[in-house]
Design an enzyme around this catalytic site. Sequence first.
Site, mmCIF file in Angstrom:
data_model
loop_
_atom_site.group_PDB
_atom_site.id
_atom_site.type_symbol
_atom_site.label_atom_id
_atom_site.label_comp_id
_atom_site.label_asym_id
_atom_site.label_seq_id
_atom_site.Cartn_x
_atom_site.Cartn_y
_atom_site.Cartn_z
ATOM 1 N N HIS A 83 28.065 37.966 38.299
ATOM 2 C CA HIS A 83 29.167 38.932 38.384
ATOM 3 C C HIS A 83 29.694 39.264 36.999
ATOM 4 C CE1 HIS A 83 30.816 34.846 38.673
ATOM 5 N NE2 HIS A 83 31.862 35.310 38.007
ATOM 6 N N HIS A 106 33.072 40.505 34.947
ATOM 7 C CA HIS A 106 34.528 40.641 35.014
ATOM 8 C C HIS A 106 34.950 41.912 34.261
ATOM 9 C CE1 HIS A 106 35.574 36.403 36.252
ATOM 10 N NE2 HIS A 106 34.362 36.178 35.764
HETATM 11 P P1 AMP Z 1 33.510 32.789 37.048
HETATM 12 O O1 AMP Z 1 34.292 31.724 36.320
HETATM 13 O O2 AMP Z 1 32.961 33.839 36.112
HETATM 14 O O3 AMP Z 1 32.454 32.203 37.959
HETATM 15 O O4 AMP Z 1 34.569 33.558 37.905
HETATM 16 C C1 AMP Z 1 34.631 33.541 39.305
HETATM 17 C C2 AMP Z 1 35.793 34.400 39.709
HETATM 18 O O5 AMP Z 1 35.727 34.612 41.097
HETATM 19 C C3 AMP Z 1 37.158 33.775 39.398
HETATM 20 O O6 AMP Z 1 37.880 34.639 38.505
HETATM 21 C C4 AMP Z 1 37.824 33.686 40.781
HETATM 22 O O7 AMP Z 1 39.198 33.985 40.760
HETATM 23 C C5 AMP Z 1 37.033 34.720 41.575
HETATM 24 N N1 AMP Z 1 36.985 34.463 43.018
HETATM 25 C C6 AMP Z 1 36.636 33.318 43.638
HETATM 26 N N2 AMP Z 1 36.710 33.459 44.989
HETATM 27 C C7 AMP Z 1 37.114 34.739 45.202
HETATM 28 C C8 AMP Z 1 37.377 35.511 46.371
HETATM 29 N N3 AMP Z 1 37.249 34.998 47.601
HETATM 30 N N4 AMP Z 1 37.770 36.796 46.227
HETATM 31 C C9 AMP Z 1 37.907 37.332 44.993
HETATM 32 N N5 AMP Z 1 37.664 36.663 43.852
HETATM 33 C C10 AMP Z 1 37.280 35.384 43.952
#
Ligand code: AMP
Length: 136
Positions: free
Chosen positions: A99, A101
């Site tokens: 993903h 950001h």
């Molecule tokens: P990363 O550290 O790049 O893996 O970021 C994962 C992101 O996913 C974090 O910023 C979380 O807040 C976000 N996240 C986790 N679960 C959900 C969810 N159910 N809906 C939206 N965002 C999420």
Amino acid sequence: MTDCIFCKIIKGEVPSSKIYEDDNVYAFLDISPVNPGHTLVVPKQHCTDLYEMTNDEINAVFTTAKRIAKAVVRGVQADGVNIGMNNGKAAGQIVFHAHIHVIPRFMNDGYHHWHGKPYEGGQQAEVAKRIVTNLK
Ligand code: AMP
Ligand code: ZN
């Protein structure tokens, strides 16, 4: 992937604030935003990280991230935007479905960049050489 939270979001099994969807890409608000409007852009096909993404997926996801970045900046009247991708636990990756950001930034929002540190004697050329020899 049955156990992946983002796959469940893409399939509609877990709710999300959808921002955009097409055949290959899904974008939704991060549940715990750095700033309001923080959006995640993901390939629909499950893959762990950047290295597992095909070049077509990279093209689709980053092209969408650019479009969304403009909409986020306009939508929340941000002063700037960070585009980021965490690959691997050591880099802060928590969800192992690739993903991007898209993070709106505001003047004086209190966040700072990483602290850089200078190379020590001769190290810079050596590091550059090691990376160049590993290009494939
Ligand atoms: P990363 O550290 O790049 O893996 O970021 C994962 C992101 O996913 C974090 O910023 C979380 O807040 C976000 N996240 C986790 N679960 C959900 C969810 N159910 N809906 C939206 N965002 C999420
Ligand atoms: Zn997944």
